[in-house]
Design a protein around this motif. Structure first.
Motif, PDB file in Angstrom:
ATOM      1  N   ALA A 182       0.790  -1.291  -0.122  1.00 57.18           N
ATOM      2  CA  ALA A 182      -0.566  -0.375  -0.155  1.00 57.18           C
ATOM      3  C   ALA A 182       1.186   1.274  -0.035  1.00 57.18           C
ATOM      4  CB  ALA A 182      -1.016   0.225   1.261  1.00 57.18           C
ATOM      5  N   GLU A 183       1.892   1.768   0.630  1.00 58.24           N
ATOM      6  CA  GLU A 183       2.707   2.801   1.052  1.00 58.24           C
ATOM      7  C   GLU A 183       3.979   2.311   1.032  1.00 58.24           C
ATOM      8  OE1 GLU A 183       1.604   3.869   4.811  1.00 58.24           O
ATOM      9  OE2 GLU A 183       0.182   3.263   4.917  1.00 58.24           O
ATOM     10  N   GLY A 184       4.359   1.122   0.062  1.00 59.43           N
ATOM     11  CA  GLY A 184       5.882   1.097  -0.309  1.00 59.43           C
ATOM     12  C   GLY A 184       7.311   0.982   1.122  1.00 59.43           C
ATOM     13  N   LEU A 185       8.179   0.886   0.743  1.00 58.83           N
ATOM     14  CA  LEU A 185       9.039   0.101   1.866  1.00 58.83           C
ATOM     15  C   LEU A 185      10.022   0.742   2.490  1.00 58.83           C
ATOM     16  CD1 LEU A 185      12.072  -2.155  -0.199  1.00 58.83           C
ATOM     17  CD2 LEU A 185      10.406  -3.172   2.119  1.00 58.83           C
ATOM     18  N   ALA A 186       9.255   2.503   2.017  1.00 56.57           N
ATOM     19  CA  ALA A 186      10.148   3.174   3.225  1.00 56.57           C
ATOM     20  C   ALA A 186       9.116   3.605   4.749  1.00 56.57           C
ATOM     21  CB  ALA A 186       9.520   4.847   1.895  1.00 56.57           C
ATOM     22  N   ALA A 187       7.811   3.173   4.001  1.00 54.72           N
ATOM     23  CA  ALA A 187       6.747   2.956   5.329  1.00 54.72           C
ATOM     24  C   ALA A 187       7.436   1.846   5.888  1.00 54.72           C
ATOM     25  CB  ALA A 187       5.078   3.466   4.978  1.00 54.72           C
ATOM     26  N   LEU A 188       7.625   1.114   5.808  1.00 60.54           N
ATOM     27  CA  LEU A 188       7.973  -0.045   6.816  1.00 60.54           C
ATOM     28  C   LEU A 188       9.165   0.227   8.152  1.00 60.54           C
ATOM     29  CD1 LEU A 188       6.705  -2.825   7.605  1.00 60.54           C
ATOM     30  CD2 LEU A 188       8.691  -3.685   6.025  1.00 60.54           C
ATOM     31  N   THR A 189       8.428   0.026   9.668  1.00 61.37           N
ATOM     32  CA  THR A 189       9.165   0.496  10.166  1.00 61.37           C
ATOM     33  C   THR A 189       8.886  -0.601  11.222  1.00 61.37           C
ATOM     34  OG1 THR A 189       7.771   1.644  11.338  1.00 61.37           O
ATOM     35  CG2 THR A 189       9.815   2.803   9.761  1.00 61.37           C
ATOM     36  N   MET A 190       9.734  -1.702  12.097  1.00 58.22           N
ATOM     37  CA  MET A 190       9.202  -1.899  13.589  1.00 58.22           C
ATOM     38  C   MET A 190       7.763  -1.338  14.425  1.00 58.22           C
ATOM     39  SD  MET A 190      10.676  -4.866  12.226  1.00 58.22           S
ATOM     40  CE  MET A 190      10.888  -5.458  14.374  1.00 58.22           C
ATOM     41  N   ARG A 191       7.518  -0.028  14.960  1.00 62.15           N
ATOM     42  CA  ARG A 191       6.842   0.414  15.393  1.00 62.15           C
ATOM     43  C   ARG A 191       5.950   0.247  14.871  1.00 62.15           C
ATOM     44  NH1 ARG A 191       7.359   3.608  19.541  1.00 62.15           N
ATOM     45  NH2 ARG A 191       9.883   3.537  19.109  1.00 62.15           N
ATOM     46  N   ARG A 192       5.987   0.925  13.270  1.00 58.02           N
ATOM     47  CA  ARG A 192       4.138   1.641  12.166  1.00 58.02           C
ATOM     48  C   ARG A 192       3.754  -0.378  12.444  1.00 58.02           C
ATOM     49  NH1 ARG A 192       2.871   4.193   7.426  1.00 58.02           N
ATOM     50  NH2 ARG A 192       0.718   3.559   7.194  1.00 58.02           N
ATOM     51  N   LEU A 193       4.805  -1.076  11.789  1.00 58.08           N
ATOM     52  CA  LEU A 193       4.469  -2.229  11.804  1.00 58.08           C
ATOM     53  C   LEU A 193       3.589  -3.318  13.271  1.00 58.08           C
ATOM     54  CD1 LEU A 193       3.279  -5.681  10.371  1.00 58.08           C
ATOM     55  CD2 LEU A 193       6.416  -5.575  10.678  1.00 58.08           C
ATOM     56  N   ALA A 194       4.153  -2.449  14.553  1.00 61.42           N
ATOM     57  CA  ALA A 194       3.594  -3.565  15.947  1.00 61.42           C
ATOM     58  C   ALA A 194       2.413  -2.589  15.721  1.00 61.42           C
ATOM     59  CB  ALA A 194       4.503  -3.199  17.042  1.00 61.42           C
ATOM     60  N   ALA A 195       1.819  -1.311  15.419  1.00 60.66           N
ATOM     61  CA  ALA A 195       0.838  -0.786  15.446  1.00 60.66           C
ATOM     62  C   ALA A 195      -0.799  -1.225  15.077  1.00 60.66           C
ATOM     63  CB  ALA A 195       1.501   0.695  15.090  1.00 60.66           C
ATOM     64  N   GLY A 196       0.801  -1.726  13.659  1.00 62.60           N
ATOM     65  CA  GLY A 196      -0.952  -2.116  13.253  1.00 62.60           C
ATOM     66  C   GLY A 196      -1.478  -3.537  13.103  1.00 62.60           C
ATOM     67  N   LEU A 197      -0.230  -4.132  14.009  1.00 63.88           N
ATOM     68  CA  LEU A 197      -1.440  -5.153  14.765  1.00 63.88           C
ATOM     69  C   LEU A 197      -1.327  -5.287  15.537  1.00 63.88           C
ATOM     70  CD1 LEU A 197       2.360  -7.382  13.263  1.00 63.88           C
ATOM     71  CD2 LEU A 197       0.103  -7.564  12.632  1.00 63.88           C
ATOM     72  N   GLY A 198      -1.626  -4.364  16.729  1.00 65.19           N
ATOM     73  CA  GLY A 198      -2.215  -4.401  17.687  1.00 65.19           C
ATOM     74  C   GLY A 198      -1.326  -4.710  18.691  1.00 65.19           C
ATOM     75  N   VAL A 199      -0.067  -4.732  18.602  1.00 60.51           N
ATOM     76  CA  VAL A 199       1.745  -5.686  19.573  1.00 60.51           C
ATOM     77  C   VAL A 199       2.204  -3.972  19.901  1.00 60.51           C
ATOM     78  CG1 VAL A 199       0.420  -7.174  18.922  1.00 60.51           C
ATOM     79  CG2 VAL A 199       2.427  -5.922  17.790  1.00 60.51           C
ATOM     80  N   GLU A 200       2.927  -4.465  20.653  1.00 62.90           N
ATOM     81  CA  GLU A 200       3.693  -3.794  21.066  1.00 62.90           C
ATOM     82  C   GLU A 200       5.654  -4.254  20.389  1.00 62.90           C
ATOM     83  OE1 GLU A 200       4.082  -1.386  23.978  1.00 62.90           O
ATOM     84  OE2 GLU A 200       2.218  -1.463  23.694  1.00 62.90           O
ATOM     85  N   ALA A 201       5.848  -2.467  19.931  1.00 58.14           N
ATOM     86  CA  ALA A 201       6.941  -3.361  19.188  1.00 58.14           C
ATOM     87  C   ALA A 201       7.956  -4.397  19.626  1.00 58.14           C
ATOM     88  CB  ALA A 201       7.591  -1.462  18.799  1.00 58.14           C
ATOM     89  N   MET A 202       8.125  -4.350  20.825  1.00 55.50           N
ATOM     90  CA  MET A 202       9.157  -5.196  21.499  1.00 55.50           C
ATOM     91  C   MET A 202       8.465  -6.599  21.217  1.00 55.50           C
ATOM     92  SD  MET A 202      11.396  -3.481  22.314  1.00 55.50           S
ATOM     93  CE  MET A 202      12.368  -5.589  22.933  1.00 55.50           C
ATOM     94  N   SER A 203       7.845  -7.060  20.897  1.00 57.09           N
ATOM     95  CA  SER A 203       6.565  -8.420  20.560  1.00 57.09           C
ATOM     96  C   SER A 203       7.201  -9.074  19.280  1.00 57.09           C
ATOM     97  CB  SER A 203       5.214  -7.535  21.180  1.00 57.09           C
ATOM     98  OG  SER A 203       4.834  -7.512  21.601  1.00 57.09           O
ATOM     99  N   LEU A 204       7.578  -8.481  18.593  1.00 56.81           N
ATOM    100  CA  LEU A 204       7.808  -8.158  17.408  1.00 56.81           C
ATOM    101  C   LEU A 204       9.388  -8.953  16.960  1.00 56.81           C
ATOM    102  CD1 LEU A 204       6.598  -5.196  14.716  1.00 56.81           C
ATOM    103  CD2 LEU A 204       5.554  -7.742  14.787  1.00 56.81           C
ATOM    104  N   TYR A 205       9.923  -8.763  18.341  1.00 54.87           N
ATOM    105  CA  TYR A 205      11.523  -8.807  17.860  1.00 54.87           C
ATOM    106  C   TYR A 205      11.240 -10.505  17.853  1.00 54.87           C
ATOM    107  CZ  TYR A 205      13.412  -4.233  16.990  1.00 54.87           C
ATOM    108  OH  TYR A 205      13.599  -2.948  17.458  1.00 54.87           O
ATOM    109  N   TYR A 206      10.597 -10.884  18.751  1.00 56.96           N
ATOM    110  CA  TYR A 206      11.224 -12.402  19.448  1.00 56.96           C
ATOM    111  C   TYR A 206      10.442 -13.195  17.797  1.00 56.96           C
ATOM    112  CZ  TYR A 206       9.331 -16.555  21.191  1.00 56.96           C
ATOM    113  OH  TYR A 206       8.846 -18.472  21.975  1.00 56.96           O
ATOM    114  N   HIS A 207       9.386 -13.289  16.771  1.00 58.37           N
ATOM    115  CA  HIS A 207       9.256 -13.606  15.881  1.00 58.37           C
ATOM    116  C   HIS A 207      10.383 -13.106  14.093  1.00 58.37           C
ATOM    117  CE1 HIS A 207       6.012 -15.109  17.626  1.00 58.37           C
ATOM    118  NE2 HIS A 207       5.563 -14.217  18.097  1.00 58.37           N
ATOM    119  N   LEU A 208      11.007 -11.782  14.379  1.00 58.95           N
ATOM    120  CA  LEU A 208      11.402 -10.892  13.377  1.00 58.95           C
ATOM    121  C   LEU A 208      12.592 -10.101  14.428  1.00 58.95           C
ATOM    122  CD1 LEU A 208       8.461 -10.133  11.350  1.00 58.95           C
ATOM    123  CD2 LEU A 208      10.201 -11.857  10.989  1.00 58.95           C
TER     124      LEU A 208
END
Length: 229
Positions: free
Chosen positions: A25-51
């Motif tokens: 939808a928005e290109g690679l430049a829009a992708l950050t851990m914080r932005r992704l976490a917000a979209g998933l409804g989780v804390e950014a640190m939760s993503l680090y367990y998987h990625l």
């Protein structure tokens, strides 16, 4: 009041699916851990367990795209009857291209990763198997892989790709610069004027149109047929 539905647990697959949707939808430049976490409804640190961080996320995206290509290629291969190597490879490469057209950021991403996604090896192994079943020696199959280059993954690697280095290609500016040099570059200017793509022509780069992609495939297949003989 009905019971609240439990939240879907976070997984690597779910995180990557959300990342792909965001980048589509928005290109690679829009992708950050914080932005992704917000979209998933989780804390950014939760993503680090998987990625493990942004680089791990980008590696995951590359692996996900290759997995999508593998699935599409296998589905396309299942529609081809007999052992027609040319039709099998053509359908496989066009299936890969359909994936790339859905994710136009993918060629630049694949070209930027420091390691090769593991799925690439299995994908190319099937290409070699198809060539071997078609009567080609390993020597010619090896040369064919070099000739195919990125076409096997559904896109043509352009000589100059500013996007791969984080830049952009402004087509209007490029055309204006070319027009200014028309007297010094008459043949290049005339060719560009004659070959300007239609708006409906699917493309992954300035010159990577569907017609050019398929023309190049057929040219290579014709050459391989001669080499086999």
């Amino acid at each position: 009041m009905g019971a609240r539905r439990p939240r879907e647990p976070l997984s690597r697959e779910r995180a990557l699916a959300a990342a792909i949707a965001l980048v589509d939808a928005e290109g690679l430049a829009a992708l950050t851990m914080r932005r992704l976490a917000a979209g998933l409804g989780v804390e950014a640190m939760s993503l680090y367990y998987h990625l493990p961080g942004k680089e791990g996320l980008l590696d995951g995206l590359a692996e996900a795209v290759i997995a999508e290509i593998e699935a599409a290629a296998e589905a396309a291969d299942a529609t081809v009857a007999g052992d027609d190597w040319r039709t099998r490879l053509r359908q496989r490469f066009l299936a890969a291209r359909a994936v790339m057209l859905r994710h136009p950021w993918a060629p630049g991403l694949l070209g930027s990763r420091p390691t090769v996604p593991a799925g690439v090896y299995a994908y190319y192994d099937q290409i070699i198997a198809t060539l071997r079943e078609g009567g080609f020696s390993y020597r010619i199959a090896h040369r064919a892989l070099h000739a195919f280059g990125s076409l096997a993954l559904g896109f043509a690697q352009e000589v100059f790709r500013p996007a791969a280095a984080g830049g952009t290609t402004d087509v209007d500016v490029a055309e204006a610069e070319l027009a200014a040099m028309a007297e010094k570059l008459p043949h290049l200017t005339a060719m560009m004027a004659a070959e300007a793509h239609d708006a409906d022509d699917p493309t992954l780069g300035w010159c990577d149109s569907q017609v050019e992609f398929e023309f190049t495939l057929d040219l290579l297949f014709d050459g391989l047929e001669r080499a086999r003989g």
